[in-house]
Design a protein around this motif. Structure first.
Motif, mmCIF file in Angstrom:
data_model
loop_
_atom_site.group_PDB
_atom_site.id
_atom_site.type_symbol
_atom_site.label_atom_id
_atom_site.label_comp_id
_atom_site.label_asym_id
_atom_site.label_seq_id
_atom_site.Cartn_x
_atom_site.Cartn_y
_atom_site.Cartn_z
ATOM 1 N N PHE A 16 22.303 43.800 91.963
ATOM 2 C CA PHE A 16 22.343 42.894 90.826
ATOM 3 C C PHE A 16 23.676 42.154 90.784
ATOM 4 O O PHE A 16 24.729 42.762 90.894
ATOM 5 C CB PHE A 16 22.129 43.687 89.541
ATOM 6 N N CYS A 17 23.639 40.840 90.671
ATOM 7 C CA CYS A 17 24.881 40.051 90.587
ATOM 8 C C CYS A 17 25.079 39.478 89.188
ATOM 9 O O CYS A 17 26.179 39.474 88.663
ATOM 10 C CB CYS A 17 24.845 38.895 91.566
ATOM 11 N N ALA A 52 38.311 48.004 87.891
ATOM 12 C CA ALA A 52 38.668 48.346 86.519
ATOM 13 C C ALA A 52 37.428 48.653 85.684
ATOM 14 O O ALA A 52 37.476 48.637 84.471
ATOM 15 C CB ALA A 52 39.468 47.215 85.895
ATOM 16 N N ALA A 53 36.303 48.924 86.345
ATOM 17 C CA ALA A 53 35.088 49.261 85.604
ATOM 18 C C ALA A 53 34.907 50.772 85.625
ATOM 19 O O ALA A 53 35.418 51.465 86.506
ATOM 20 C CB ALA A 53 33.891 48.571 86.230
ATOM 21 N N ASP A 54 34.184 51.266 84.632
ATOM 22 C CA ASP A 54 33.913 52.696 84.530
ATOM 23 C C ASP A 54 32.840 53.082 85.540
ATOM 24 O O ASP A 54 31.742 52.545 85.501
ATOM 25 C CB ASP A 54 33.445 53.009 83.105
ATOM 26 N N ALA A 110 26.729 45.983 90.375
ATOM 27 C CA ALA A 110 27.233 44.886 89.558
ATOM 28 C C ALA A 110 28.350 44.180 90.299
ATOM 29 O O ALA A 110 28.967 44.747 91.199
ATOM 30 C CB ALA A 110 27.746 45.400 88.223
ATOM 31 N N ASN A 111 28.578 42.941 89.894
ATOM 32 C CA ASN A 111 29.736 42.222 90.422
ATOM 33 C C ASN A 111 30.965 42.679 89.664
ATOM 34 O O ASN A 111 30.918 42.851 88.452
ATOM 35 C CB ASN A 111 29.554 40.719 90.209
ATOM 36 N N LEU A 152 35.676 42.894 89.998
ATOM 37 C CA LEU A 152 36.865 42.670 90.805
ATOM 38 C C LEU A 152 37.186 43.968 91.528
ATOM 39 O O LEU A 152 37.355 44.995 90.909
ATOM 40 C CB LEU A 152 38.054 42.270 89.937
ATOM 41 N N CYS A 197 27.166 42.661 82.519
ATOM 42 C CA CYS A 197 27.881 43.533 83.464
ATOM 43 C C CYS A 197 28.426 44.810 82.842
ATOM 44 O O CYS A 197 28.751 45.750 83.563
ATOM 45 C CB CYS A 197 29.044 42.776 84.095
ATOM 46 N N THR A 243 31.361 46.837 80.234
ATOM 47 C CA THR A 243 32.729 46.689 79.750
ATOM 48 C C THR A 243 33.682 46.386 80.898
ATOM 49 O O THR A 243 33.748 47.120 81.868
ATOM 50 C CB THR A 243 33.159 47.962 79.011
ATOM 51 N N ARG A 244 34.413 45.309 80.753
ATOM 52 C CA ARG A 244 35.307 44.836 81.818
ATOM 53 C C ARG A 244 36.664 44.436 81.248
ATOM 54 O O ARG A 244 36.758 44.021 80.101
ATOM 55 C CB ARG A 244 34.689 43.633 82.535
ATOM 56 N N PRO A 245 37.710 44.497 82.091
ATOM 57 C CA PRO A 245 39.037 44.091 81.630
ATOM 58 C C PRO A 245 39.161 42.576 81.590
ATOM 59 O O PRO A 245 38.400 41.871 82.255
ATOM 60 C CB PRO A 245 39.949 44.665 82.711
ATOM 61 N N GLU A 253 39.138 39.868 84.624
ATOM 62 C CA GLU A 253 37.961 39.303 85.289
ATOM 63 C C GLU A 253 37.534 37.982 84.665
ATOM 64 O O GLU A 253 36.625 37.333 85.166
ATOM 65 C CB GLU A 253 36.789 40.302 85.222
#
Lengths: 183, 93
Positions: free
Chosen positions: A62-63, A118-120, A132-133, A135, B10, B12-14, B17
């Motif tokens: 999934f993007c 930086a994602a959980d 998921a997309n 960084l 997506c 929770t993101r910082p 991004e």
């Protein structure tokens, strides 16, 4: 004069000289993956998602809304593209030469990735099969969880060297090794 | 004081991004509208302190435009919606 075009992986130089015997924490760089991007036409998002869910042979990443990446083994290349081409309301584009696929696995995979994204990535939030997309090492990439301790990262080819170097640096304290995988 | 944005697509993101475009409150005038309306839409911006609606682009993730409802003083985020859904609800009003 004859010219010989050899397929050379973009990470070839980065991997040369590394020990080939894998440690528990290991990065597998797919030598020739097939990566296709699928975009759903406006209004066909749900129908395409349904068809992708029952797709055989490739794994769907999934993007974003109406956008996916489909990764599969090199052997399936054309077949996969044909199968995806049959889906009504979807556009398919081959990204195999533009993307690099790295699989990181091992008991410390999550600890290493915690320093890259930086994602959980806890199992309750980012479950097996989810993608998921995000960084990864400052590069917009696609991360998928393919097993409890197994993740796959798809990065643009031109950034692969930088991401790979940073990933190995972060994995150094966990004795992360890397090699090419043959599929 | 980490700014965490919960992207509807997506998770929770910082904030790293995202790219912030700015105020989401101005409404685009019609093409036949007076120059003053266009001038206000293009150039005039409030500089509020407190709760604001902003356009955020999730460049490092789903690459969708989002509308983030947040407080620029406390950094508290009240809600995030996709910009397309935001416009739809706005049009319905």
């Amino acid at each position: 004069m004859t010219l010989h075009f050899l397929h050379r992986h973009v990470l070839e130089d980065h991997l040369a000289g590394f020990e080939t015997r894998p440690n528990p924490n290991h990065v597998n760089v797919a030598r020739r993956p097939v990566i296709l991007s699928v975009l759903a036409h406006s209004g066909h998002e749900a129908a395409v998602a349904e068809r992708l869910a029952e797709l055989a042979g490739g794994s769907v990443r999934f993007c974003g809304p109406g956008e996916w990446l489909v990764a599969g083994p090199a052997l399936l290349g054309e077949e996969l593209a044909d199968r995806l081409g049959e889906i009504p309301g979807a556009s398919v584009c081959d990204q195999s030469d533009g993307k690099v696929l790295m699989a990181i696995g091992g008991p410390s995979a999550r600890k290493i990735l915690a320093k890259c994204v930086a994602a959980d990535l806890h199992g309750d939030v980012f479950a097996e099969g989810q993608s998921a997309n995000m960084l990864c090492c400052h590069v917009a990439s696609n991360l998928a969880r393919t097993g409890a301790d197994l993740f796959e990262i798809i990065v643009p080819r031109s950034f692969a060297g930088s991401v790979f170097e940073e990933l190995m640096e972060m994995g150094r304290e966990y004795a992360l090794t890397a090699s090419f995988s043959e599929d | 004081m980490a700014s965490l944005i919960t992207c509807p697509h997506c998770g929770t993101r910082p904030k790293e991004e995202f790219t912030i475009r700015g105020d989401a409150a101005p409404r685009r005038p019609g093409s036949a509208d007076r120059d003053e309306a266009w001038y206000a839409y293009v150039y005039i911006r409030d500089n509020p302190k407190g709760r604001i609606l902003e356009y955020w682009h999730h460049a490092g993730g789903c690459r969708r435009w989002l509308v983030v409802d947040r407080d620029n003083l406390t950094h508290e985020v009240f809600g995030v919606v996709d910009a397309a859904d935001f416009q739809r609800t706005e049009a319905a009003e």
